[in-house]
Design a protein around this motif. Structure first.
Motif, mmCIF file in Angstrom:
data_model
loop_
_atom_site.group_PDB
_atom_site.id
_atom_site.type_symbol
_atom_site.label_atom_id
_atom_site.label_comp_id
_atom_site.label_asym_id
_atom_site.label_seq_id
_atom_site.Cartn_x
_atom_site.Cartn_y
_atom_site.Cartn_z
ATOM 1 N N GLU A 1 -35.764 8.563 7.050
ATOM 2 C CA GLU A 1 -34.970 8.921 8.235
ATOM 3 C C GLU A 1 -34.226 7.689 8.765
ATOM 4 O OE1 GLU A 1 -37.306 10.679 11.351
ATOM 5 O OE2 GLU A 1 -35.583 10.834 12.678
ATOM 6 N N THR A 2 -34.960 6.584 8.864
ATOM 7 C CA THR A 2 -34.333 5.353 9.358
ATOM 8 C C THR A 2 -33.189 4.927 8.439
ATOM 9 O OG1 THR A 2 -36.380 4.616 10.337
ATOM 10 C CG2 THR A 2 -34.758 2.918 9.889
ATOM 11 N N ASN A 3 -33.450 4.954 7.131
ATOM 12 C CA ASN A 3 -32.410 4.500 6.213
ATOM 13 C C ASN A 3 -31.224 5.458 6.151
ATOM 14 O OD1 ASN A 3 -33.660 2.116 5.741
ATOM 15 N ND2 ASN A 3 -34.700 2.767 3.884
ATOM 16 N N MET B 1 -30.182 7.076 8.784
ATOM 17 C CA MET B 1 -29.419 6.734 9.993
ATOM 18 C C MET B 1 -28.494 5.563 9.713
ATOM 19 S SD MET B 1 -32.157 6.829 13.088
ATOM 20 C CE MET B 1 -32.997 8.301 13.628
#
Lengths: 89, 480
Positions: B37-39, B41
């Motif tokens: 999810e972070t990557n 984003m």
């Protein structure tokens, strides 16, 4: 320093072997591994310790990206703090 | 201090429990979904740290000789900010998060230059420009004056030098605060700024009036804003401080896409959660930068700052909420919800939230805004209403080149009135593009994007602006 290595690429034989060998050659110790296949893409996350690695973190990142490119894989290393900050209170 | 426990004297199960506990911690660290999810984003939704801005006090650079003062300004900036870009790039690589800009803000130059007497203040802008180039920052802010109640001789000199300073330098940004809720609106300064904007546009006519993109007229300016062009290092600030501006319109848009059709309560909650995550990331970067540079951490400014890139637009967030195009009826309410939810989500994620924190609505820097302005859906009047609920004001708006200085001053006065009465920061960054008329487009390139020339309301305010003097502070300024 603890870091997360993310490996994404089209699945084929020997990805874990080649990535592990690469990390070992750089002096990066693997602490935990989680791996799955997402939409036919090989997806692996590794928790690693870089404190025994000789090169600086920036050099490691550049080295992994370059080596990953040669293997047709996206290999990136990020300090784990960023994931903790964004997902844990 | 307690003596450290010796493993030998512990019961055997305690050690096992500890090993298990540690393993569980390790497992939760490797949550594939969170990492992906972070990557996502970062890779697909343009999550980034928009700027690490180092605020530097120049108050010890004042001398009675302009050249000596300029030399001291240069020395101070290149000494303090020597490692800023290198450290920013290191953090960028280690966390894998783009840090788009590294910048410097300084004490309002009129305060530093006052002791140098009657001289041309362009010399100080040139010193700042050279310093910015030496340390490798793309903008340096603080060719500024705070004149909400009145102007010193130095303030007037600075304002008169702004057009030439901005036309003659590459990286210097200027700002002038003409109003506060406490002091009211300095209409003499408003008139001078109308003239300064016109002159700045004329001096850079070949680039569509580019100098105006580096000039902000504020009401209720904040002292710790890390965003350009309005950043300066206020007089209540320490010797040096690190302020970080995070962004992420694309992340918010992607998050609310997943709650399409849900009630506003759910919408607001979703934005808050996203803003929290984005701010935590900013706080982490701010802390790292502050430690490595040995400079105190100031604030995290949680602003949704769009860029012209596809998917990095505040307008698209508003449209995702259910509006056919930004500027239609409902836009002000949508923006109010967004601005508030962003603050509420961010405030718990950082020790010190400050700056402008909210949603920016610069027209030329936002693909959705550009499209709506071009189609006529988004007008200057609607933008003005939106500035009552967004984080700043009328930003990066191009108007026809024949717009008079008085009309520009009147636009500034309207915007200042909104800020003063509503106790918020407002600003005007407007470009009267020489030789251009409604329907033309002014290309600025890079993060500044391209601005469709928008019509003003017509009519005139010459006599209104010619009055001069001050508009008194509103009743609610008397809060003691």
């Amino acid at each position: 320093m603890k870091a997360i290595v993310t490996v994404v690429g089209r699945d084929r034989v020997g990805i874990i072997a080649s990535v592990s060998a690469l990390l070992a050659s750089l002096g990066i110790n693997i602490l935990d591994v989680s791996q799955t296949i997402l939409d036919s893409y090989f997806t692996m996350m590794m928790l690693v310790d870089t404190s025994a690695a000789a090169p600086s973190f920036s050099e490691l990142a550049a080295e992994l990206e370059k080596a990953g490119g040669e293997l047709s894989l996206s290999v990136r290393i990020q300090r784990e703090d960023i994931f903790d900050a964004m997902h844990k209170i | 201090m307690r003596a450290p426990c010796s493993p030998q004297v512990r019961p055997p199960f305690a050690g096992v429990a500890e090993i298990l506990y540690n393993n569980i911690k390790v497992k939760t660290m490797l949550n594939i979904n969170e990492i992906l999810e972070t990557n996502a984003m970062i890779d697909r939704q343009h999550l980034d740290v928009r700027t690490i801005t180092m605020g530097i006090s120049l108050r010890d650079c004042s001398t009675d000789d302009a050249e000596r003062t300029a030399a001291k300004i240069y020395e101070k900036v290149v000494t303090r900010a020597a490692n800023l870009v290198r450290v920013g790039e290191e953090i960028e690589r280690e966390f894998g998060i783009p840090i788009v800009n590294k910048r410097v803000s300084v004490t309002p130059v009129s305060e530093v230059a006052a002791a140098s007497g009657d001289c041309d203040y362009v010399i100080f802008a040139e010193a700042l420009d050279r310093a910015a180039k030496t340390v490798g920052v793309n903008f340096i802010g603080g060719f500024s004056a705070l004149v909400q109640k009145g102007m010193t001789e130095a303030d007037v000199r600075l304002i008169r030098a702004i057009p030439r300073a901005l036309a003659g330098t590459e990286r210097v940004c200027a700002s002038v605060n003409v109003a506060t809720t406490r002091a009211g609106i300095n209409m003499d300064a408003v008139r001078l700024m109308g003239e300064a904007i016109k002159a700045a546009a004329e001096l850079t006519a070949e680039s569509g009036g580019f100098a105006c993109a580096k000039l902000v007229v504020f009401a209720n300016a904040v002292e710790d804003n890390p965003f350009m062009a309005g950043a300066f290092h206020g007089s209540g600030e320490p010797e040096c401080a690190i302020n970080v501006g995070v962004s992420g319109p694309g992340v918010v848009r992607a998050a609310i896409e997943s709650v399409r059709g849900a009630p506003f309560d759910v919408l607001a909650e979703t934005i808050k959660k996203t803003a929290f995550r984005v701010t935590r990331m900013g706080q982490l970067v701010a802390r790292e930068a502050s430690e490595r540079l040995g400079v105190p951490f100031g604030i995290v400014d949680l602003s949704l700052a769009p860029t012209p890139a596809a998917g990095d637009s505040v307008a698209e967030i508003l449209e995702e909420m259910g509006l056919s195009a930004v500027g239609t009826h409902g836009t002000t309410a949508a923006l109010a919800l967004l601005n508030d939810a962003v603050k509420k989500g961010g405030v718990m994620a950082s020790g010190h939230v400050g700056g402008l924190s909210g949603a920016f609505i610069p027209v030329s820097e936002d693909a959705g805004m550009i499209a709506a302005a071009r189609s006529g859906q988004l007008t200057l009047a609607k933008l003005e209403a939106m500035t009552a609920v967004c984080s700043v004001g009328l930003d990066m708006i191009a108007v026809p080149g024949d717009t008079s200085a008085a009309t520009i001053a009147a636009i500034i006065a309207d915007e200042a009135a909104i800020g003063v009465v509503n106790n918020k920061t407002t600003a005007v960054r407007i470009i009267p593009a020489p030789g251009r008329k409604v329907g033309d487009t002014v290309e600025f390139g890079g993060l500044l994007g391209s601005a469709p020339v928008m019509p003003t309301s017509g009519g005139g305010a010459e006599d209104f602006i010619a009055r001069g003097g001050r508009i008194p502070a509103p009743l609610h300024s008397l809060r003691n």
